[in-house]
Design a protein around this motif. Structure first.
Motif, PDB file in Angstrom:
ATOM      1  N   PHE A 156       0.840  -1.201   0.000  1.00 25.43           N
ATOM      2  CA  PHE A 156       0.000   0.000   0.000  1.00 25.43           C
ATOM      3  C   PHE A 156       0.879   1.257   0.000  1.00 25.43           C
ATOM      4  N   ARG A 157       1.919   1.244   0.820  1.00 24.35           N
ATOM      5  CA  ARG A 157       2.812   2.405   0.882  1.00 24.35           C
ATOM      6  C   ARG A 157       3.533   2.609  -0.448  1.00 24.35           C
ATOM      7  N   GLY A 158       3.837   1.505  -1.130  1.00 26.04           N
ATOM      8  CA  GLY A 158       4.453   1.636  -2.437  1.00 26.04           C
ATOM      9  C   GLY A 158       3.579   2.412  -3.397  1.00 26.04           C
ATOM     10  N   PHE A 159       2.282   2.126  -3.379  1.00 27.50           N
ATOM     11  CA  PHE A 159       1.355   2.857  -4.248  1.00 27.50           C
ATOM     12  C   PHE A 159       1.101   4.272  -3.745  1.00 27.50           C
ATOM     13  N   ALA A 160       1.081   4.466  -2.424  1.00 30.11           N
ATOM     14  CA  ALA A 160       0.663   5.749  -1.857  1.00 30.11           C
ATOM     15  C   ALA A 160       1.785   6.782  -1.773  1.00 30.11           C
ATOM     16  N   ARG A 161       3.036   6.336  -1.601  1.00 28.70           N
ATOM     17  CA  ARG A 161       4.133   7.287  -1.400  1.00 28.70           C
ATOM     18  C   ARG A 161       4.681   7.811  -2.719  1.00 28.70           C
ATOM     19  N   ARG A 162       5.387   8.914  -2.615  1.00 32.04           N
ATOM     20  CA  ARG A 162       5.910   9.573  -3.806  1.00 32.04           C
ATOM     21  C   ARG A 162       7.385   9.871  -3.610  1.00 32.04           C
ATOM     22  N   SER A 163       8.184   9.350  -4.500  1.00 31.72           N
ATOM     23  CA  SER A 163       9.640   9.560  -4.471  1.00 31.72           C
ATOM     24  C   SER A 163      10.225   9.174  -3.110  1.00 31.72           C
ATOM     25  N   ALA A 164       9.771   8.050  -2.577  1.00 33.45           N
ATOM     26  CA  ALA A 164      10.219   7.588  -1.263  1.00 33.45           C
ATOM     27  C   ALA A 164      11.162   6.404  -1.430  1.00 33.45           C
ATOM     28  N   ALA A 165      12.084   6.277  -0.484  1.00 28.04           N
ATOM     29  CA  ALA A 165      13.045   5.178  -0.533  1.00 28.04           C
ATOM     30  C   ALA A 165      12.685   4.063   0.438  1.00 28.04           C
ATOM     31  N   THR A 166      11.620   4.247   1.224  1.00 33.01           N
ATOM     32  CA  THR A 166      11.258   3.276   2.256  1.00 33.01           C
ATOM     33  C   THR A 166       9.794   2.878   2.130  1.00 33.01           C
ATOM     34  N   ILE A 167       9.448   1.726   2.743  1.00 31.67           N
ATOM     35  CA  ILE A 167       8.065   1.237   2.690  1.00 31.67           C
ATOM     36  C   ILE A 167       7.548   0.865   4.086  1.00 31.67           C
ATOM     37  N   GLY A 168       8.167   1.409   5.130  1.00 35.67           N
ATOM     38  CA  GLY A 168       7.705   1.149   6.486  1.00 35.67           C
ATOM     39  C   GLY A 168       8.723   0.380   7.302  1.00 35.67           C
ATOM     40  N   ILE A 499       6.724 -15.446  -3.748  1.00 35.69           N
ATOM     41  CA  ILE A 499       5.766 -14.407  -4.149  1.00 35.69           C
ATOM     42  C   ILE A 499       6.033 -13.119  -3.381  1.00 35.69           C
ATOM     43  N   ILE A 500       6.358 -13.252  -2.124  1.00 38.82           N
ATOM     44  CA  ILE A 500       6.548 -12.068  -1.282  1.00 38.82           C
ATOM     45  C   ILE A 500       7.722 -11.213  -1.751  1.00 38.82           C
ATOM     46  N   ILE A 501       8.846 -11.828  -2.068  1.00 37.72           N
ATOM     47  CA  ILE A 501      10.035 -11.043  -2.408  1.00 37.72           C
ATOM     48  C   ILE A 501       9.819 -10.197  -3.664  1.00 37.72           C
ATOM     49  N   PRO A 502       9.336 -10.756  -4.788  1.00 37.47           N
ATOM     50  CA  PRO A 502       9.049  -9.882  -5.941  1.00 37.47           C
ATOM     51  C   PRO A 502       7.994  -8.824  -5.631  1.00 37.47           C
ATOM     52  N   MET A 503       7.003  -9.188  -4.797  1.00 38.06           N
ATOM     53  CA  MET A 503       5.988  -8.203  -4.432  1.00 38.06           C
ATOM     54  C   MET A 503       6.602  -7.019  -3.693  1.00 38.06           C
ATOM     55  N   LEU A 504       7.512  -7.287  -2.763  1.00 36.60           N
ATOM     56  CA  LEU A 504       8.168  -6.199  -2.040  1.00 36.60           C
ATOM     57  C   LEU A 504       9.056  -5.382  -2.977  1.00 36.60           C
ATOM     58  N   ALA A 505       9.661  -6.036  -3.965  1.00 39.86           N
ATOM     59  CA  ALA A 505      10.451  -5.303  -4.953  1.00 39.86           C
ATOM     60  C   ALA A 505       9.558  -4.348  -5.740  1.00 39.86           C
ATOM     61  N   ILE A 506       8.351  -4.785  -6.065  1.00 47.37           N
ATOM     62  CA  ILE A 506       7.382  -3.904  -6.735  1.00 47.37           C
ATOM     63  C   ILE A 506       7.022  -2.735  -5.829  1.00 47.37           C
ATOM     64  N   ALA A 507       6.805  -3.012  -4.534  1.00 51.71           N
ATOM     65  CA  ALA A 507       6.474  -1.948  -3.579  1.00 51.71           C
ATOM     66  C   ALA A 507       7.578  -0.900  -3.536  1.00 51.71           C
ATOM     67  N   GLY A 508       8.842  -1.358  -3.476  1.00 46.66           N
ATOM     68  CA  GLY A 508       9.949  -0.422  -3.447  1.00 46.66           C
ATOM     69  C   GLY A 508      10.055   0.396  -4.725  1.00 46.66           C
ATOM     70  N   SER A 509       9.814  -0.261  -5.861  1.00 50.30           N
ATOM     71  CA  SER A 509       9.881   0.439  -7.148  1.00 50.30           C
ATOM     72  C   SER A 509       8.782   1.494  -7.264  1.00 50.30           C
ATOM     73  N   LEU A 510       7.576   1.147  -6.832  1.00 46.90           N
ATOM     74  CA  LEU A 510       6.464   2.101  -6.915  1.00 46.90           C
ATOM     75  C   LEU A 510       6.649   3.266  -5.957  1.00 46.90           C
ATOM     76  N   ALA A 511       7.156   2.983  -4.751  1.00 45.25           N
ATOM     77  CA  ALA A 511       7.347   4.054  -3.765  1.00 45.25           C
ATOM     78  C   ALA A 511       8.310   5.114  -4.285  1.00 45.25           C
ATOM     79  N   ALA A 512       9.277   4.724  -5.094  1.00 41.11           N
ATOM     80  CA  ALA A 512      10.274   5.668  -5.609  1.00 41.11           C
ATOM     81  C   ALA A 512       9.744   6.524  -6.746  1.00 41.11           C
ATOM     82  N   LYS A 513       8.587   6.172  -7.308  1.00 39.44           N
ATOM     83  CA  LYS A 513       8.046   6.905  -8.446  1.00 39.44           C
ATOM     84  C   LYS A 513       7.313   8.163  -8.000  1.00 39.44           C
ATOM     85  N   LYS A 514       7.257   9.121  -8.876  1.00 39.02           N
ATOM     86  CA  LYS A 514       6.475  10.326  -8.630  1.00 39.02           C
ATOM     87  C   LYS A 514       5.002  10.053  -8.940  1.00 39.02           C
ATOM     88  N   TYR A 515       4.154  10.902  -8.400  1.00 37.57           N
ATOM     89  CA  TYR A 515       2.726  10.785  -8.654  1.00 37.57           C
ATOM     90  C   TYR A 515       2.399  11.338 -10.035  1.00 37.57           C
TER      91      TYR A 515
END
Length: 567
Positions: A156-168, A499-515
């Protein structure tokens, strides 16, 4: 099918929809780390845990660090449980004097409960001591469920955060979910079960005399406390071998309804939490609508087939629906609904024997798991699994309109799509690969009770359940052998953590993106068109792969049944 049966199904869905937003709001408070009314009670415990372990709950983690801490935590729990099971005969609270389990059974069971699968190759009341049930197994019911919800928060944080390096912070997420959600609900839940007749004692058994004058020894134990978290955490591991078909686990129609509701309630709430986290609750409702459409279709088919019964028996003059393997106190409607609920979620608890369902009635629980258990799914695991399908859906939509796909303000690029495809490909690869091995080896073929298509279905269901982290079974399979304990244990581990590890990689990638703000050219992801696309992607990508195996198993079994053929 009866009016009362459909009324039960309608009431079940209606109650869940009424609970969705309140549960979602509570989960959102934990997601954001807000103070709740329970902090006055559990706050000192939380702070004491952080001080004792040297954890700073405000120190956020990158996706890699989050993943490493999560893996180390689960490996430590696995080793701890393996030791408890092997040393059971030397440990206290063992009134029956059970010896330690075999190495292969301990391996299988430790992985099973660590991964929230709760597959059981043993009969609990004749294998596990009270201490093993409480300390070795029930602790996982809390912590594996909390891990799943924490991982959903990370995505969720991956989708919600913007240009972030962390997910909680993994430790903070798991601690808060355990203390402020799972534990308080389960305390109340266990008291309700005790009041309903579920045992909660450290005694091993009690001798009774039946009305017919027959003396029996009934197994007892701390059942209610395990039963509550077994359901709420979508674990499914029963204290007794018969699971929720046993009157000491599920004594009344009311407890049966409450158990079904508790399996789904957190999964429903997490869809609303996701919408709230990304700033648009309609996103969550759209996901829930897609889940509900698939779920209701499954309930309809299962109830229809079980109510129709077996034509072979009808030709012999035995009318009525299929009551084989079902409890009379629940009947066909409640048993069919429970079967679809427990396999739509990654729970695995059963109040009827799926092996005794009609061919197509038993196929729906199997197919639910093969979809990736994203039709509500396990606590946390269901929503993050469904969001991976959403990534594929917006990718397909982007191909249709000829622009870079976007979802809730984040551009979905090749990295996210490749990781999502990797996750989704794990399920059929391991399920079908391991099923093939078991179907052609002597050790594998020694397991099924039945021959022909139904025997194949028993093997297919076992590996589907293991990889899907469900835990239910076509109980005709004898699984407590070194071959199945080993193979199923490996399958459960892959099905959870690959499944979890690629999912967390997606979370990290999305969190780093801008809105990316929506424009007139953006594909809408809240309406009926989006819901339909989600359902189509889940069914086609998630389920079509398994059609040949279903044709060899339950579909062939059904065709044989309507021709009057017995194997």
């Amino acid at each position: 099918m009866t009016f009362q049966g459909w009324l039960l199904i309608a009431a079940f869905v209606g109650i869940l929809l009424a609970l969705t937003k309140p549960m979602g709001l509570w989960l959102f408070a934990l997601y954001e780390g807000r103070r709740t009314p329970l902090h006055a009670v559990f706050g000192p415990i939380e702070r004491g845990f952080y001080r004792l372990s040297g954890i700073d709950p405000d120190a956020e983690q990158s996706w890699r660090r989050y993943a490493v801490h999560m893996l180390l935590f689960n490996v430590a729990l696995l080793l701890f449980t393996y030791a408890v099971l092997r040393l059971q005969g030397l440990l206290p609270l063992n009134p029956q004097g059970f010896a330690g389990t075999s190495s292969d059974l301990a391996f299988n069971t430790a992985i099973s409960f660590t991964t929230n699968t709760n597959w059981q190759s043993y009969s609990g009341e004749s294998t596990m001591s009270n201490l093993a049930q409480m300390l070795g197994l029930s602790i996982h019911n809390f912590l594996s469920a909390a891990t799943g919800i924490a991982l959903a928060f990370a995505l969720f944080r991956g989708f919600a955060r913007r240009s972030a390096a962390t997910i909680g912070n993994f430790w903070a997420d798991v601690t808060r979910v355990t203390l402020y959600l799972l534990l308080p609900i389960c305390i109340v839940y266990a008291l309700f079960l005790i009041a309903s007749g579920v045992p909660q004692t450290l005694a091993g058994s009690v001798d009774v005399t039946t009305l017919e004058g027959v003396k029996q020894t009934l197994a007892l134990g701390p059942v209610a406390s395990q039963e509550a978290i077994k359901m709420l955490g979508t674990n499914g591991g029963g204290f007794f071998n018969a699971n929720s078909a046993h009157p000491f686990e599920n004594p009344t129609a009311l407890t049966n309804l409450v158990q079904m509701l508790s399996i789904f309630v957190i999964g429903f709430g997490l869809t609303w939490t996701f919408g709230k986290a990304v700033g648009n609750p309609r996103q969550g409702w759209a996901i829930l609508a897609a889940m509900l459409l698939i779920f209701l279709a499954g309930v309809t088919v299962t109830y229809w087939q079980e109510a129709a019964g077996n034509p072979i028996l009808h030709n012999l003059g035995i009318a009525g629906g299929n009551m084989e393997g079902k409890e009379v106190r629940f009947g066909i409607a409640a048993s069919s609904l429970f079967a679809v609920v427990t396999t739509a979620a990654s729970c695995g608890a059963v109040n009827a024997m799926h092996d005794s369902f009609t061919a197509l009635g038993g196929m729906i629980p199997l197919f639910n798991i093969q979809l990736g258990e994203v039709v509500v799914g396990g606590v946390g695991a269901g929503i993050y699994g469904f969001l991976l399908f959403a990534i594929l859906a917006v990718f397909v939509a982007g191909l249709m309109v000829g622009r870079t796909p976007e979802y809730v303000g984040k551009k979905i690029e090749s990295r996210e799509v490749k990781l999502a495809v990797l996750v989704i490909a794990v399920l059929p690869l391991i399920i079908l690969g391991f099923t093939a091995i078991a179907s052609v080896t002597d050790a594998g073929l020694a397991g099924p009770l039945n021959k022909g298509p139904h025997g194949f279905s028993e093997i297919l269901y076992a590996f589907t359940s293991a990889v899907g982290n469900n835990g239910s079974a076509f109980a005709g399979l004898t699984a407590n052998t070194p071959f199945y304990n080993g193979m199923l244990g490996v399958a459960m581990w892959i099905g959870r953590f690959f499944i979890i590890i690629p999912m967390l990689a997606i979370a990290g990638s999305l969190a780093a993106k801008k809105y990316t703000p929506e424009t007139a050219g953006s594909f809408p992801t809240t309406g009926a068109l989006w819901t339909g696309l989600l359902v189509g992607i889940v069914l086609i990508v998630g389920g079509l792969t398994f059609l040949p195996s279903l044709a060899l198993g339950p579909i062939a079994d059904h065709l044989a049944m309507i021709r009057g053929q017995l194997f």
